[in-house]
Design a protein around this motif. Sequence first.
Motif, PDB file in Angstrom:
ATOM      1  N   MET A   1      96.713 -37.823  65.210  1.00 38.32           N
ATOM      2  CA  MET A   1      95.508 -36.684  65.378  1.00 38.32           C
ATOM      3  C   MET A   1      95.355 -36.266  63.953  1.00 38.32           C
ATOM      4  SD  MET A   1      95.386 -33.661  68.419  1.00 38.32           S
ATOM      5  CE  MET A   1      96.790 -32.601  67.807  1.00 38.32           C
ATOM      6  N   LYS A   2      94.071 -35.830  63.605  1.00 34.87           N
ATOM      7  CA  LYS A   2      93.719 -35.342  62.518  1.00 34.87           C
ATOM      8  C   LYS A   2      93.794 -33.735  62.614  1.00 34.87           C
ATOM      9  CE  LYS A   2      89.533 -34.817  59.734  1.00 34.87           C
ATOM     10  NZ  LYS A   2      88.247 -35.326  59.513  1.00 34.87           N
ATOM     11  N   PRO A   3      94.600 -33.210  61.678  1.00 36.05           N
ATOM     12  CA  PRO A   3      94.681 -31.739  61.586  1.00 36.05           C
ATOM     13  C   PRO A   3      93.637 -31.107  61.391  1.00 36.05           C
ATOM     14  CG  PRO A   3      95.756 -32.771  59.459  1.00 36.05           C
ATOM     15  CD  PRO A   3      95.460 -33.867  60.123  1.00 36.05           C
ATOM     16  N   GLN A   4      93.410 -29.700  62.233  1.00 33.68           N
ATOM     17  CA  GLN A   4      92.095 -29.112  62.042  1.00 33.68           C
ATOM     18  C   GLN A   4      92.476 -28.120  60.897  1.00 33.68           C
ATOM     19  OE1 GLN A   4      91.984 -27.285  65.973  1.00 33.68           O
ATOM     20  NE2 GLN A   4      89.923 -28.531  66.119  1.00 33.68           N
ATOM     21  N   PRO A   5      91.031 -27.811  60.268  1.00 35.30           N
ATOM     22  CA  PRO A   5      91.159 -26.800  59.486  1.00 35.30           C
ATOM     23  C   PRO A   5      91.518 -25.306  59.957  1.00 35.30           C
ATOM     24  CG  PRO A   5      88.811 -27.437  59.582  1.00 35.30           C
ATOM     25  CD  PRO A   5      89.886 -28.366  60.621  1.00 35.30           C
ATOM     26  N   PRO A   6      92.010 -24.588  59.031  1.00 38.25           N
ATOM     27  CA  PRO A   6      92.315 -23.271  59.580  1.00 38.25           C
ATOM     28  C   PRO A   6      91.025 -22.296  59.858  1.00 38.25           C
ATOM     29  CG  PRO A   6      92.738 -23.176  57.161  1.00 38.25           C
ATOM     30  CD  PRO A   6      92.174 -24.537  57.670  1.00 38.25           C
ATOM     31  N   MET A   7      91.413 -21.685  60.918  1.00 43.90           N
ATOM     32  CA  MET A   7      90.240 -20.761  61.628  1.00 43.90           C
ATOM     33  C   MET A   7      89.756 -19.709  60.386  1.00 43.90           C
ATOM     34  SD  MET A   7      89.582 -21.422  64.606  1.00 43.90           S
ATOM     35  CE  MET A   7      89.309 -20.231  65.923  1.00 43.90           C
ATOM     36  N   LEU A   8      88.745 -19.291  60.430  1.00 41.64           N
ATOM     37  CA  LEU A   8      88.199 -18.233  59.440  1.00 41.64           C
ATOM     38  C   LEU A   8      88.070 -17.070  59.792  1.00 41.64           C
ATOM     39  CD1 LEU A   8      85.096 -20.663  58.339  1.00 41.64           C
ATOM     40  CD2 LEU A   8      87.314 -20.395  57.178  1.00 41.64           C
ATOM     41  N   SER A   9      88.465 -15.868  59.061  1.00 44.22           N
ATOM     42  CA  SER A   9      88.205 -14.355  59.387  1.00 44.22           C
ATOM     43  C   SER A   9      86.679 -14.185  59.108  1.00 44.22           C
ATOM     44  CB  SER A   9      88.956 -13.790  58.303  1.00 44.22           C
ATOM     45  OG  SER A   9      88.603 -13.808  57.266  1.00 44.22           O
ATOM     46  N   PRO A  10      86.263 -13.039  59.619  1.00 47.41           N
ATOM     47  CA  PRO A  10      85.069 -12.788  59.529  1.00 47.41           C
ATOM     48  C   PRO A  10      84.749 -12.258  58.106  1.00 47.41           C
ATOM     49  CG  PRO A  10      86.202 -11.291  61.174  1.00 47.41           C
ATOM     50  CD  PRO A  10      87.218 -12.118  60.937  1.00 47.41           C
ATOM     51  N   CYS A  11      85.664 -11.892  57.458  1.00 45.06           N
ATOM     52  CA  CYS A  11      85.462 -11.893  55.951  1.00 45.06           C
ATOM     53  C   CYS A  11      85.360 -13.124  55.126  1.00 45.06           C
ATOM     54  CB  CYS A  11      86.504 -11.066  55.213  1.00 45.06           C
ATOM     55  SG  CYS A  11      86.233 -10.796  53.256  1.00 45.06           S
ATOM     56  N   GLU A  12      85.840 -14.186  55.488  1.00 44.11           N
ATOM     57  CA  GLU A  12      85.498 -15.498  55.122  1.00 44.11           C
ATOM     58  C   GLU A  12      84.019 -16.071  55.366  1.00 44.11           C
ATOM     59  OE1 GLU A  12      90.142 -17.501  54.401  1.00 44.11           O
ATOM     60  OE2 GLU A  12      89.320 -16.859  56.601  1.00 44.11           O
ATOM     61  N   VAL A  13      83.642 -15.835  56.748  1.00 44.97           N
ATOM     62  CA  VAL A  13      82.612 -16.178  57.211  1.00 44.97           C
ATOM     63  C   VAL A  13      81.448 -15.488  56.537  1.00 44.97           C
ATOM     64  CG1 VAL A  13      80.953 -16.357  59.079  1.00 44.97           C
ATOM     65  CG2 VAL A  13      83.455 -16.801  59.407  1.00 44.97           C
ATOM     66  N   ALA A  14      81.608 -14.185  56.210  1.00 47.94           N
ATOM     67  CA  ALA A  14      80.590 -13.511  55.214  1.00 47.94           C
ATOM     68  C   ALA A  14      80.492 -14.156  53.981  1.00 47.94           C
ATOM     69  CB  ALA A  14      80.828 -11.996  55.541  1.00 47.94           C
ATOM     70  N   THR A  15      81.403 -14.250  53.546  1.00 53.00           N
ATOM     71  CA  THR A  15      81.445 -14.983  52.053  1.00 53.00           C
ATOM     72  C   THR A  15      80.824 -16.244  52.105  1.00 53.00           C
ATOM     73  OG1 THR A  15      83.708 -13.841  51.477  1.00 53.00           O
ATOM     74  CG2 THR A  15      82.988 -15.755  50.036  1.00 53.00           C
ATOM     75  N   ARG A  16      81.177 -17.174  52.871  1.00 52.68           N
ATOM     76  CA  ARG A  16      80.551 -18.450  52.974  1.00 52.68           C
ATOM     77  C   ARG A  16      79.034 -18.324  53.186  1.00 52.68           C
ATOM     78  NH1 ARG A  16      84.130 -23.104  55.790  1.00 52.68           N
ATOM     79  NH2 ARG A  16      86.176 -22.562  54.615  1.00 52.68           N
ATOM     80  N   LEU A  17      78.581 -17.277  54.166  1.00 56.35           N
ATOM     81  CA  LEU A  17      77.272 -17.142  54.303  1.00 56.35           C
ATOM     82  C   LEU A  17      76.456 -16.361  53.184  1.00 56.35           C
ATOM     83  CD1 LEU A  17      77.414 -16.705  58.118  1.00 56.35           C
ATOM     84  CD2 LEU A  17      76.938 -18.911  57.024  1.00 56.35           C
ATOM     85  N   GLY A  18      77.094 -15.788  52.599  1.00 54.87           N
ATOM     86  CA  GLY A  18      76.493 -14.766  51.512  1.00 54.87           C
ATOM     87  C   GLY A  18      76.010 -13.608  52.209  1.00 54.87           C
ATOM     88  N   VAL A  19      76.753 -12.922  53.281  1.00 59.35           N
ATOM     89  CA  VAL A  19      76.083 -11.856  53.632  1.00 59.35           C
ATOM     90  C   VAL A  19      77.189 -10.866  53.755  1.00 59.35           C
ATOM     91  CG1 VAL A  19      74.418 -13.047  54.926  1.00 59.35           C
ATOM     92  CG2 VAL A  19      76.744 -12.498  56.159  1.00 59.35           C
ATOM     93  N   HIS A  20      77.047  -9.576  54.219  1.00 62.78           N
ATOM     94  CA  HIS A  20      78.018  -8.439  54.195  1.00 62.78           C
ATOM     95  C   HIS A  20      78.761  -8.650  55.263  1.00 62.78           C
ATOM     96  CE1 HIS A  20      79.885  -4.578  54.432  1.00 62.78           C
ATOM     97  NE2 HIS A  20      79.836  -4.395  53.044  1.00 62.78           N
ATOM     98  N   VAL A  21      80.260  -8.470  55.177  1.00 63.06           N
ATOM     99  CA  VAL A  21      81.228  -8.288  56.529  1.00 63.06           C
ATOM    100  C   VAL A  21      80.501  -7.842  57.679  1.00 63.06           C
ATOM    101  CG1 VAL A  21      82.792  -6.822  56.010  1.00 63.06           C
ATOM    102  CG2 VAL A  21      83.438  -8.821  57.551  1.00 63.06           C
ATOM    103  N   GLN A  22      79.886  -6.643  57.442  1.00 64.83           N
ATOM    104  CA  GLN A  22      79.452  -5.879  58.428  1.00 64.83           C
ATOM    105  C   GLN A  22      78.155  -6.460  59.058  1.00 64.83           C
ATOM    106  OE1 GLN A  22      80.487  -2.937  59.670  1.00 64.83           O
ATOM    107  NE2 GLN A  22      79.159  -3.128  61.541  1.00 64.83           N
ATOM    108  N   THR A  23      77.354  -7.317  58.389  1.00 66.45           N
ATOM    109  CA  THR A  23      76.503  -8.047  59.220  1.00 66.45           C
ATOM    110  C   THR A  23      77.018  -9.245  60.026  1.00 66.45           C
ATOM    111  OG1 THR A  23      75.045  -7.916  56.971  1.00 66.45           O
ATOM    112  CG2 THR A  23      74.678  -9.807  58.701  1.00 66.45           C
ATOM    113  N   ILE A  24      78.225  -9.499  59.833  1.00 64.94           N
ATOM    114  CA  ILE A  24      78.829 -10.553  60.822  1.00 64.94           C
ATOM    115  C   ILE A  24      79.241  -9.667  61.990  1.00 64.94           C
ATOM    116  CG2 ILE A  24      80.934 -12.188  60.966  1.00 64.94           C
ATOM    117  CD1 ILE A  24      78.664 -13.126  59.235  1.00 64.94           C
ATOM    118  N   ALA A  25      79.721  -8.654  61.845  1.00 67.08           N
ATOM    119  CA  ALA A  25      80.285  -7.750  63.047  1.00 67.08           C
ATOM    120  C   ALA A  25      78.867  -7.433  63.945  1.00 67.08           C
ATOM    121  CB  ALA A  25      80.716  -6.506  62.460  1.00 67.08           C
ATOM    122  N   ASP A  26      77.890  -7.156  63.271  1.00 70.00           N
ATOM    123  CA  ASP A  26      76.494  -6.640  63.630  1.00 70.00           C
ATOM    124  C   ASP A  26      75.932  -7.821  64.745  1.00 70.00           C
ATOM    125  OD1 ASP A  26      76.807  -4.121  62.788  1.00 70.00           O
ATOM    126  OD2 ASP A  26      75.209  -4.677  61.250  1.00 70.00           O
TER     127      ASP A  26
END
Length: 66
Positions: A1-26
Amino acid sequence: MKPQPPMLSPCEVATRLGVHVQTIADWRKRGIGPPFAVLAPNVIRYDPADLERWVCERKTEAAWQA
């Protein structure tokens, strides 16, 4: 079985998408953001595969929508 990548925090998602973490929360509150998991109170994580799929679903070739 292939190991899964770790889950991302909202801050990490915001960084990947180039938006503010508050945008992710909204987006989360409005139900328009990428799928997420609530692992515990105040512990929200995103599956990298779900995030990639969500981004791909929003790609467009129409220049006027950019």
